[in-house]
Design an enzyme around this catalytic site. Sequence first.
Site, PDB file in Angstrom:
ATOM      1  N   GLU A 179       0.835  -1.224   0.000  1.00  0.00           N
ATOM      2  CA  GLU A 179       0.000   0.000   0.000  1.00  0.00           C
ATOM      3  C   GLU A 179       0.859   1.259   0.000  1.00  0.00           C
ATOM      4  O   GLU A 179       0.694   2.156   0.837  1.00  0.00           O
ATOM      5  CB  GLU A 179      -0.948   0.000   1.198  1.00  0.00           C
TER       6      GLU A 179
ATOM      7  N   GLU B 206      -5.794  -7.854  -1.586  1.00  0.00           N
ATOM      8  CA  GLU B 206      -6.455  -7.675  -0.290  1.00  0.00           C
ATOM      9  C   GLU B 206      -7.878  -7.236  -0.551  1.00  0.00           C
ATOM     10  O   GLU B 206      -8.107  -6.325  -1.357  1.00  0.00           O
ATOM     11  CB  GLU B 206      -5.788  -6.579   0.551  1.00  0.00           C
TER      12      GLU B 206
HETATM   13  C1  BGP Z   1      -4.565  -2.936   4.788  1.00  0.00           C
HETATM   14  C2  BGP Z   1      -3.264  -3.518   5.250  1.00  0.00           C
HETATM   15  C3  BGP Z   1      -3.368  -4.818   5.951  1.00  0.00           C
HETATM   16  C4  BGP Z   1      -4.664  -5.093   6.649  1.00  0.00           C
HETATM   17  C5  BGP Z   1      -5.885  -4.494   6.021  1.00  0.00           C
HETATM   18  C6  BGP Z   1      -7.124  -4.473   6.872  1.00  0.00           C
HETATM   19  O1  BGP Z   1      -4.513  -1.552   4.831  1.00  0.00           O
HETATM   20  O2  BGP Z   1      -2.367  -3.698   4.173  1.00  0.00           O
HETATM   21  O3  BGP Z   1      -2.215  -5.011   6.693  1.00  0.00           O
HETATM   22  O4  BGP Z   1      -4.612  -5.149   7.982  1.00  0.00           O
HETATM   23  O5  BGP Z   1      -5.676  -3.198   5.559  1.00  0.00           O
HETATM   24  O6  BGP Z   1      -7.053  -3.416   7.787  1.00  0.00           O
HETATM   25  P1  BGP Z   1      -7.330  -3.589   9.317  1.00  0.00           P
HETATM   26  O7  BGP Z   1      -6.448  -4.688   9.771  1.00  0.00           O
HETATM   27  O8  BGP Z   1      -6.966  -2.312   9.940  1.00  0.00           O
HETATM   28  O9  BGP Z   1      -8.769  -3.913   9.433  1.00  0.00           O
END
Ligand code: BGP
Length: 479
Positions: free
Chosen positions: A184, A378
């Site tokens: 990201e 993701e």
């Molecule tokens: C993205 C990241 C991840 C992940 C995901 C979900 O931004 O790359 O590492 O965690 O988001 O976010 P969260 O865990 O805050 O719900």
Amino acid sequence: MSKTYQFPKNFLWGGATAANQMEGGFHGTAKGPNLADVLPGGKIRMKLLSQSGFDFEMDTAKYTYPNHEAIDFYHRYKEDIALFAEMGFKVFRMSIAWSRIFPKGDEMEPSEEGLAFYDSVFDELHKHGIEPLVTIAHYETPLHLIKEYGGWKNRKLVEFFERYVTVLFNRYKDKVKYWLTFNEINGATHFPLFGLGFSATSDETRLQESFQGLHHQFVASAIAVKLGHRIIPGSQIGCMLIYAPTYSYDANPENVMHALADGRMFNFYCGDVQVRGEYPTFSNRFFKENDIVIEMQEGDLDIIKEGTVDFISFSYYMSRTEKKNKTAEEIGEGNLIGGVKNPFLKASDWGWEIDPTGLRVALNELYDRYQKPLMVVENGLGAYDKVEEDGSIIDDYRIDYLRDHIKAMGEAVEDGVDLIGYTSWGCIDLVSASSGEYSKRYGFIYVDKHDDGSGTMERSRKKSFFWYKDVISSNGEQL
Ligand code: BGP
């Protein structure tokens, strides 16, 4: 009869994770501390991420640090990989913790213990016919590089990163074909702490510091791409963006222009550099208006030009709706990347707006712009799960969310987009990145571990586990 979708023959179905949110193995190993190790669990984390001046100290009297133990993948990877294999995963996205390889980050020699651990993980994946997809840097900057050097603000990190990736490529050249450089990468201007490993000196300096840090990462990423292609012939090295299609709140041309300008600075700025190998012209005006001056060394632009990526990967959780003049009430709660509430969308329990069509928009926008293979690495729903008396977990809400997003991908494939894979986020429950909670669960596999630290770490299959297994075995036809 509901419509069925045709995904490409060798479509890479799987799941995604990151070392710091899953491994644990903080105590009793050679791993050095990294950024995630000093981030407290709970809602306080988001506050720290958003403000300037975080001190990177641990205060165990005041806070808990769930990433230290995470879900103990470090010791349980065989069991977990067997469960991924049972679902039929073709690919598994994971990251390597930089500080497990170089505990401080600036050493000359890597840790054999750390390297051997990932050898075992890759061997286990291959044993089950699962292809690893490895993120080289996923919010895991070694703490020493943060404290001593100021994170990615400092050009020295390019050199340390080059040493780190050289070790990775040489060691794993026969085991890993798919690589991603920085997770990201474009999230950095919102949360420099995560990706760039520093806390802005002040709100006024945040943009200048972040764009300088990003320049260093662009150079480092391009060096990695060039090295990877040389050391691992046939390797596929991608960038990784957080993508949020940006809608105008209404048809007012002023709002449309605002959404366009804001959206491209967020969504395309990093992609243009990493995919096209050139800084976009639209950023010149942004830099001028915000007094941003990027320091470059001679040859940087050539390196960037020569190190363009093979494919584009991205995370997709939500779209963003923009309006030129917004009031405090219009701003969406939990919408991490700004914007106003979209009246057409519902949100998750954490306030993240749910918009499957936005994924189709994202895929079309990215493919129209770059004509490179795309991979969704993701996507998923963070939700509270309930364990029934008989131990089952009926997560129909998660199935509905994923089904709608996979359908949107199917539509995009029909639109002509070259989509090569899908790894849903947090395929096994893990520690949330933004809130440090266990209770924000994404997995097909439930992990018995809770925000108060209790739990057996036992793994169990949720209803979505069986559903996703059918999705994969039917190559997306059975949704
Ligand atoms: C993205 C990241 C991840 C992940 C995901 C979900 O931004 O790359 O590492 O965690 O988001 O976010 P969260 O865990 O805050 O719900």
